[in-house]
Motif scaffolding. Structure first.
Motif, mmCIF file in Angstrom:
data_model
loop_
_atom_site.group_PDB
_atom_site.id
_atom_site.type_symbol
_atom_site.label_atom_id
_atom_site.label_comp_id
_atom_site.label_asym_id
_atom_site.label_seq_id
_atom_site.Cartn_x
_atom_site.Cartn_y
_atom_site.Cartn_z
ATOM 1 N N CYS A 61 -8.399 -4.700 -32.501
ATOM 2 C CA CYS A 61 -9.189 -5.907 -33.189
ATOM 3 C C CYS A 61 -10.618 -4.982 -32.977
ATOM 4 O O CYS A 61 -10.435 -3.866 -32.365
ATOM 5 N N GLY A 62 -11.562 -5.500 -33.755
ATOM 6 C CA GLY A 62 -13.210 -5.232 -34.224
ATOM 7 C C GLY A 62 -13.525 -4.652 -32.628
ATOM 8 O O GLY A 62 -14.352 -3.335 -32.681
ATOM 9 N N SER A 63 -13.897 -5.667 -31.510
ATOM 10 C CA SER A 63 -13.461 -5.090 -30.131
ATOM 11 C C SER A 63 -12.709 -4.731 -29.044
ATOM 12 O O SER A 63 -13.226 -4.008 -27.981
ATOM 13 N N GLY A 64 -12.137 -5.127 -29.595
ATOM 14 C CA GLY A 64 -10.545 -4.464 -28.575
ATOM 15 C C GLY A 64 -10.887 -6.026 -27.516
ATOM 16 O O GLY A 64 -9.427 -5.431 -26.280
ATOM 17 N N ASN A 65 -11.229 -6.813 -27.875
ATOM 18 C CA ASN A 65 -12.039 -7.851 -26.228
ATOM 19 C C ASN A 65 -11.530 -9.248 -26.865
ATOM 20 O O ASN A 65 -11.268 -10.275 -26.112
ATOM 21 N N GLY A 66 -10.547 -9.765 -27.650
ATOM 22 C CA GLY A 66 -10.516 -10.733 -28.376
ATOM 23 C C GLY A 66 -9.401 -10.970 -29.241
ATOM 24 O O GLY A 66 -8.071 -11.107 -28.484
ATOM 25 N N PRO A 67 -8.317 -11.089 -30.457
ATOM 26 C CA PRO A 67 -7.705 -11.255 -30.121
ATOM 27 C C PRO A 67 -6.345 -10.710 -30.340
ATOM 28 O O PRO A 67 -5.185 -10.918 -30.131
ATOM 29 N N SER A 68 -6.956 -9.014 -30.760
ATOM 30 C CA SER A 68 -5.985 -9.083 -29.892
ATOM 31 C C SER A 68 -5.115 -8.552 -28.716
ATOM 32 O O SER A 68 -4.555 -8.397 -28.219
ATOM 33 N N VAL A 69 -6.374 -9.015 -27.567
ATOM 34 C CA VAL A 69 -5.922 -9.063 -26.805
ATOM 35 C C VAL A 69 -4.806 -10.452 -26.038
ATOM 36 O O VAL A 69 -4.043 -10.379 -25.565
ATOM 37 N N VAL A 70 -4.797 -11.350 -27.368
ATOM 38 C CA VAL A 70 -3.950 -12.515 -27.391
ATOM 39 C C VAL A 70 -3.269 -12.091 -27.620
ATOM 40 O O VAL A 70 -1.784 -12.187 -27.552
ATOM 41 N N VAL A 71 -2.610 -11.297 -28.470
ATOM 42 C CA VAL A 71 -1.791 -10.623 -29.330
ATOM 43 C C VAL A 71 -0.635 -9.723 -28.191
ATOM 44 O O VAL A 71 0.584 -9.758 -27.808
ATOM 45 N N CYS A 72 -1.665 -9.125 -27.338
ATOM 46 C CA CYS A 72 -1.141 -8.319 -26.327
ATOM 47 C C CYS A 72 -0.078 -9.307 -25.481
ATOM 48 O O CYS A 72 0.741 -9.472 -24.538
ATOM 49 N N ALA A 73 -0.850 -10.099 -24.654
ATOM 50 C CA ALA A 73 -0.792 -11.509 -23.842
ATOM 51 C C ALA A 73 0.609 -12.331 -24.595
ATOM 52 O O ALA A 73 1.445 -12.468 -23.823
ATOM 53 N N ALA A 74 0.385 -12.361 -25.415
ATOM 54 C CA ALA A 74 1.957 -13.439 -26.469
ATOM 55 C C ALA A 74 3.099 -11.655 -26.560
ATOM 56 O O ALA A 74 4.217 -12.649 -25.736
ATOM 57 N N MET A 75 3.336 -10.798 -26.209
ATOM 58 C CA MET A 75 3.989 -9.092 -26.284
ATOM 59 C C MET A 75 4.658 -9.552 -24.190
ATOM 60 O O MET A 75 5.801 -9.961 -25.051
ATOM 61 N N LEU A 76 3.723 -9.898 -23.688
ATOM 62 C CA LEU A 76 4.139 -9.387 -22.269
ATOM 63 C C LEU A 76 4.525 -10.696 -22.089
ATOM 64 O O LEU A 76 5.680 -11.101 -20.935
ATOM 65 N N CYS A 77 4.604 -12.276 -22.384
ATOM 66 C CA CYS A 77 4.668 -13.666 -22.070
ATOM 67 C C CYS A 77 6.476 -13.446 -22.573
ATOM 68 O O CYS A 77 7.202 -13.768 -21.873
ATOM 69 N N LEU A 78 7.014 -12.296 -24.437
ATOM 70 C CA LEU A 78 8.047 -12.954 -24.754
ATOM 71 C C LEU A 78 8.827 -12.393 -23.782
ATOM 72 O O LEU A 78 9.902 -12.413 -24.090
ATOM 73 N N GLU A 79 8.556 -10.941 -23.131
ATOM 74 C CA GLU A 79 9.471 -9.494 -23.467
ATOM 75 C C GLU A 79 9.756 -10.464 -21.702
ATOM 76 O O GLU A 79 10.571 -9.630 -20.632
ATOM 77 N N SER A 80 8.310 -11.449 -21.070
ATOM 78 C CA SER A 80 9.003 -11.432 -19.492
ATOM 79 C C SER A 80 10.758 -12.686 -19.081
ATOM 80 O O SER A 80 10.441 -13.002 -18.399
ATOM 81 N N SER A 81 10.987 -12.658 -20.238
ATOM 82 C CA SER A 81 11.869 -14.475 -20.541
ATOM 83 C C SER A 81 11.134 -15.369 -19.229
ATOM 84 O O SER A 81 12.364 -16.039 -18.736
ATOM 85 N N GLY A 82 9.942 -15.933 -19.281
ATOM 86 C CA GLY A 82 9.946 -17.118 -18.921
ATOM 87 C C GLY A 82 9.455 -16.540 -17.786
ATOM 88 O O GLY A 82 8.823 -17.640 -16.562
ATOM 89 N N ALA A 83 9.157 -15.384 -16.932
ATOM 90 C CA ALA A 83 8.171 -15.331 -15.763
ATOM 91 C C ALA A 83 6.678 -15.620 -16.029
ATOM 92 O O ALA A 83 6.664 -14.740 -14.968
ATOM 93 N N VAL A 84 6.604 -15.143 -16.565
ATOM 94 C CA VAL A 84 4.801 -14.966 -17.114
ATOM 95 C C VAL A 84 4.271 -16.677 -17.990
ATOM 96 O O VAL A 84 5.262 -16.684 -18.940
ATOM 97 N N SER A 85 3.535 -16.842 -17.418
ATOM 98 C CA SER A 85 2.624 -18.224 -18.581
ATOM 99 C C SER A 85 1.900 -17.180 -18.846
ATOM 100 O O SER A 85 1.480 -16.067 -18.944
ATOM 101 N N ALA A 86 1.156 -17.818 -20.332
ATOM 102 C CA ALA A 86 0.155 -17.477 -21.191
ATOM 103 C C ALA A 86 -1.422 -17.316 -20.127
ATOM 104 O O ALA A 86 -1.363 -16.244 -20.544
ATOM 105 N N GLN A 87 -1.647 -17.654 -18.980
ATOM 106 C CA GLN A 87 -2.449 -17.272 -18.558
ATOM 107 C C GLN A 87 -2.085 -16.240 -17.524
ATOM 108 O O GLN A 87 -2.953 -15.349 -17.578
#
Length: 309
Positions: A168-194
């Motif tokens: 994203c523009g700074s690499g510190n905003g919405p793009s961080v959220v998208v990466c976190a969402a991907m980690l959550c998805l691939e953890s099969s529940g082992a990792v929370s949003a936070q």
């Protein structure tokens, strides 16, 4: 020198350069960082200029050509702000990171997810890079936040295209959220949003997350973590009673320590933990009547991140 307009080189010529660079690149302590040979390493850069058949190399100006090439390549890598989020092939950076053709080819990027306020040009589509652009505003026309609507499409695209850069523009905003969402998805529940956000934030100097984006991330993770399926140990008809008791002890130990084990995996190796991961071998060392307590998780390194007011 026209020959040093790297973005206009043929893909074959760039690949020749990349293969040569790999003979001199030093990997730093972290897997997402590496160091180019110093500009003063004239013999290395003379070899690079010769490999790429740059004009002037054989006309008495070889040293000048080599130094100019070294400076151009250092500039290409030096201004790119990107980090590897996971060993699964997800990189995070700002928009400028996606604008270097040399860097994208060096990292083997096959896809780019861009979160921006307007459409962006697919600069390197001719190199086979797939693009997924998300155009978002801070609020929709109804005053409701819209990032949640895009997380599904972004994660589906990332699941199908690796390695990938999310920017994203700074690499510190919405793009961080998208990466976190991907980690959550691939953890099969082992990792929370936070936890996922903390992991991604630890890779950056700082991140700035809109509170509405955080709520969207939590909602996304809750949707996909609604059911956490524990590994099933099914006894066979020939399984002896003693063996069944041992299997039951292992299963109880695994279920009680699943989350702690997952957090340890994230912090130590940057791998995305999975609920279906193989149980630790240490469980085999405990007799069936011994209570196995989950190991205490190590201190979780949290990056410096701020929530926007």
């Amino acid at each position: 020198m026209d020959d040093l307009e790297l973005d206009f080189w043929s893909k074959e010529r760039l690949n020749t350069l990349i293969e040569y660079l790999r003979t001199g690149i030093r990997t730093a302590d972290y897997k997402d960082q590496f160091e180019l040979p110093e500009i003063e390493n004239l013999s290395f850069w003379l070899g690079a200029a010769e490999q790429c058949e740059l004009s002037g190399v054989h006309d008495g100006g070889a040293e000048d050509v080599a130094i100019e090439l070294a400076e151009a390549i250092h500039a290409e890598f030096g201004v790119r702000d990107l980090v590897k989020v996971s060993n699964g092939g997800i990189w995070l950076g700002d928009l400028a990171a996606s604008e270097s053709r040399l860097v994208m080819l060096q990292l083997g990027i096959k896809a780019i997810v861009t979160i921006a306020s307007q459409e962006v040009d697919p600069l390197w589509a001719q190199d086979g890079i797939e693009y997924h652009t998300v155009v978002i505003n801070s609020c929709s026309s109804q005053g409701e936040h819209t990032l949640l609507e895009q997380l599904e499409s972004c994660t589906k695209f990332l699941a199908a295209h690796r390695p990938a850069l999310v920017c994203c523009g700074s690499g510190n905003g919405p793009s961080v959220v998208v990466c976190a969402a991907m980690l959550c998805l691939e953890s099969s529940g082992a990792v929370s949003a936070q936890q996922a956000l903390d992991l991604v934030a630890s890779k950056r100097v700082y991140v700035e997350i809109d509170p509405a984006d955080m709520r969207d991330l939590e909602t996304f993770c809750e949707r996909h973590h609604s059911t956490l399926v524990s590994p099933q140990l099914k006894p066979t008809p020939a399984l002896a009673p003693a063996a069944m008791a041992i299997a039951g002890s292992k299963r109880a130990a695994l279920e009680s320590g699943l989350l702690h084990r997952g957090l340890r995996d994230v912090n130590d190796s940057n791998e995305i933990p999975s609920a279906s991961s193989t149980p630790p071998s240490s469980l085999d060392d405990h007799p069936p009547d011994q209570v196995v307590s989950p190991p205490a998780p190590p201190a979780h390194k949290v990056g410096k991140w701020a929530t926007a007011a």
